[in-house]
Each structure stands twice: as structure tokens, then as C-alpha cells.
Scaffold this active site. Structure first.
Site, PDB file in Angstrom:
ATOM      1  N   ARG A 157       0.836  -1.208   0.000  1.00 23.53           N
ATOM      2  CA  ARG A 157       0.000   0.000   0.000  1.00 23.53           C
ATOM      3  C   ARG A 157       0.869   1.255   0.000  1.00 23.53           C
ATOM      4  NH1 ARG A 157      -1.838  -3.501  -1.141  1.00 23.53           N
ATOM      5  NH2 ARG A 157      -3.469  -4.819  -0.336  1.00 23.53           N
ATOM      6  N   SER A 232     -10.568   0.544   3.639  1.00 22.82           N
ATOM      7  CA  SER A 232      -9.775   0.100   4.794  1.00 22.82           C
ATOM      8  C   SER A 232      -9.071   1.311   5.400  1.00 22.82           C
ATOM      9  CB  SER A 232      -8.719  -0.916   4.360  1.00 22.82           C
ATOM     10  OG  SER A 232      -9.345  -2.008   3.736  1.00 22.82           O
ATOM     11  N   GLU A 329      -3.986   3.628   6.594  1.00 26.38           N
ATOM     12  CA  GLU A 329      -3.813   3.484   5.144  1.00 26.38           C
ATOM     13  C   GLU A 329      -4.329   4.762   4.481  1.00 26.38           C
ATOM     14  OE1 GLU A 329      -5.793   0.672   1.768  1.00 26.38           O
ATOM     15  OE2 GLU A 329      -4.929  -0.375   3.480  1.00 26.38           O
TER      16      GLU A 329
END
Length: 336
Positions: A157, A232, A329
């Protein structure tokens, strides 16, 4: 150009007024928007699909630029979508053409331009697996440049574009992926395999895999169209073997997957749920009752400050209980 609020433009439905908003659909318009910002000495913010960010409720005095070109070009197994294409639309179109490589990335919110910044991933597939290159406008050098896979420095990520020195310094205009014609779908995750097997599907087609991923996502995650959220909220933490063994010994059901480098990736959702936060509220913000990894804005009344404070409380409790640090994130924008 027009007035907008970040609330209208982000999937969390949170954020203040924008002084100058530009939708650009080609290279010429990109250059014009940047030159307006520079001429007036205004800060620039590049917006994609508006997922994966939490923007403060303060008004933004600068220039927000959103690339909206939506063409998709095919050359054999290579596909080049413009940055404004909705990511899931690209997945749907490539799957329908029998091109394999991004079928497990179905249903991820956001635009094509945001995909490499985040190195999006799900069910064992990541953008970097099929990535060939991209075109972007370098704001400082005032010219269009191309990036190879190596240039993008993809991690979990993570990418070159998320690093503090390069964050918000480039406007991505198109991305090129290398897909495989008539290849079998890749199914690395047991949850996906089991979902298909339970429905008697042993050798699924790309279309069946995509349908399964969308169904699973639907039961696990709130759709941002219905309930404000940024997907998320936290990354699944990567921990060393020593720490993983201690946790696995103490909590036999903790999902921790061994990675190629010998570290373990643990489920942030499991940690949050087992720290007692699933479904809990803080002001107008809430931890999703469906999946603890998602923070939601259930009535559309949450402030950015409440969401950020909720995230900090969760991280604090997870660290206290498990000794594992959770990293967001989601990118925080406009917080001092």
C-alpha cells in the site's frame, strides 16, 4: 472551475470548502490549471476518486485539480486507461474481454490515477503485479514524465508518490497494465476459494471470480455510495517472526500470514475487533459493525476531527493490548 467542498468529492463525505476547483481532461488543461495556481502563488491539491483520504473541515484556500479523462486504450494484452476512469469500471471491462490480472481487485473504490499511488491490492493481487508504467505531470519541473515500475518504488500500500518528498507533486494522467489473454484466474486466498467451492464452482471463470469478490466485499464493507467511508482505514501491520510467534501462541485464531521476506502480515481488523472496538461510536464517527477495519460516517454528520480521534483511540488500545502499531492506510489532508 467552480466552488465545491471536499465533502462532495470524497467517499468519507467529510471536508471543508474548496476555493478553486478544476476538472481537467487532457494534458493542455492540466498545464492551464497548474499555471493558474503558480501565477497566483496558491497551494495545489491533486484529487482522484476521493477514497483513501480524510480531509479536515477547514476551508482549502488553494487549487484542487481532479483529472477526469476517461478513455481506455487497448493494444493486445496491454491496456492504458486514463486516470479519470473509475477503477472498478476498468476491472469490469477487462474481465469481460477475457483479460486476466486484476479480477481480484474488483469493487475497490477510487479512480485509476489513485491506484498506483496506493498500490491497491486485495485477495493476493496487487496493482504492481500487472503494472508497466504511467504518465504524469511533474508540477515542479512543469513537464510530462513517464514512470517505470522500478521508478514507482511499490511496497505494501505504498509507492514513490506517497513518500513525503513526492506526495502531491505529480498529476497522473494514464496508467499502463500488462494483462493476460485467456489465462486462468489467480485465487490465492482461501476465503475466496471456499466461497466459490461452497457454490460448487471448482474452475471459476474471470467473470465468476469478479462476481464472488464483489459479493464478499458487499457483505464485509459498507458501499461508500450508501455510507460514507474511505475503505480500509488501517494497513494490515507487518511484524517480525518473533513477535508473530508470541501473538500466535497467545491467540491461536489471530490471522497472521507469513510473507516472502520472513515477516508476518497480521489482520488489522482482527486486532481492532479483539481490542473491543467493532461497532463502537465516537461523536458522529463509528467503527463499522460489519468490518472493524473500516471507519464510517453513518449519518453523514462526522467531523474530520472525530474520525481522526477515533482512529487514534483505536491505535492506542491495539498497541496497549497487543504491542502492535497500526498505521493509517488513509492519508490525512489539511490537519496541522
Amino acid at each position: 472551475m467552480g466552488t465545491k467542498t471536499f465533502r462532495d468529492l470524497t467517499t468519507f463525505r467529510v471536508g471543508g470548502q474548496i476555493k478553486h476547483f478544476f476538472e481537467v481532461k487532457n494534458q493542455k488543461e492540466v498545464v492551464e490549471a497548474i499555471s493558474f495556481a503558480k501565477k497566483n502563488s496558491l497551494p495545489i491539491f491533486i484529487l482522484g476518486g476521493g477514497s483513501d483520504i480524510l480531509v479536515s473541515n477547514d476551508d482549502y484556500q488553494g487549487v484542487v485539480i481532479k483529472y477526469v479523462g476517461e478513455s481506455i486504450f487497448y493494444a493486445g494484452d496491454t491496456v492504458t486507461p486514463e486516470a479519470g476512469v473509475v477503477w472498478d469500471k476498468l476491472v469490469e471491462e477487462t474481465v469481460n474481454k477475457g483479460l486476466q490480472g486484476i479480477e481480484c481487485l474488483s469493487g475497490i473504490p477510487g479512480s485509476v490515477g489513485g491506484a498506483p499511488i496506493q498500490n491497491i491490492g486485495a485477495y493476493g493481487q496487487e496493482l504492481k503485479d500487472t503494472f508497466l508504467g504511467l504518465t504524469a505531470y511533474d508540477i515542479e519541473r512543469e513537464k510530462f514524465v513517464t514512470f517505470s515500475k522500478t521508478d514507482c518504488q511499490f511496497g505494501y500500500r505504498e509507492s514513490f508518490f506517497k513518500k513525503p518528498a513526492s506526495w502531491q507533486k505529480f498529476i497522473i494522467t494514464d496508467v499502463t497494465l500488462s494483462l493476460k489473454k485467456n489465462a486462468l484466474p489467480e485465487i490465492k486466498y482461501d476465503s475466496l476459494k471456499n466461497y466459490l467451492l461452497e457454490r460448487g464452482i471448482q474452475n471459476p471463470s474471470l467473470i465468476q471470480v469478479r462476481a464472488a469478490v464483489l459479493k464478499i466485499r458487499e457483505t464485509k464493507f459498507e458501499n461508500p455510495k450508501d455510507v460514507g467511508n474511505a475503505g480500509s482505514f488501517f494497513k494490515n501491520p507487518i511484524i517480525n517472526e518473533e513477535k508473530a510467534k508470541v501473538l500466535i501462541q497467545k491467540y491461536s485464531d489471530i490471522p497472521c500470514r507469513l510473507q516472502e521476506d520472513g515477516n508476518y502480515k497480521c489482520s488489522a481488523g482482527w486486532l481492532i475487533e479483539n481490542a473491543g472496538w467493532k461497532g463502537k461510536r465516537f461523536g458522529g464517527a463509528q467503527v463499522s459493525p460489519r468490518h472493524a477495519l473500516v471507519l464510517i460516517n453513518p449519518e453523514g454528520k462526522a467531523t474530520a476531527k472525530e474520525v481522526k480521534e477515533l482512529a487514534e483511540k483505536i491505535s492506542g488500545d491495539v498497541y496497549k493490548k497487543f504491542g502492535v502499531k497500526l498505521e493509517p492506510e488513509v492519508q490525512y489532508i489539511g490537519f496541522n
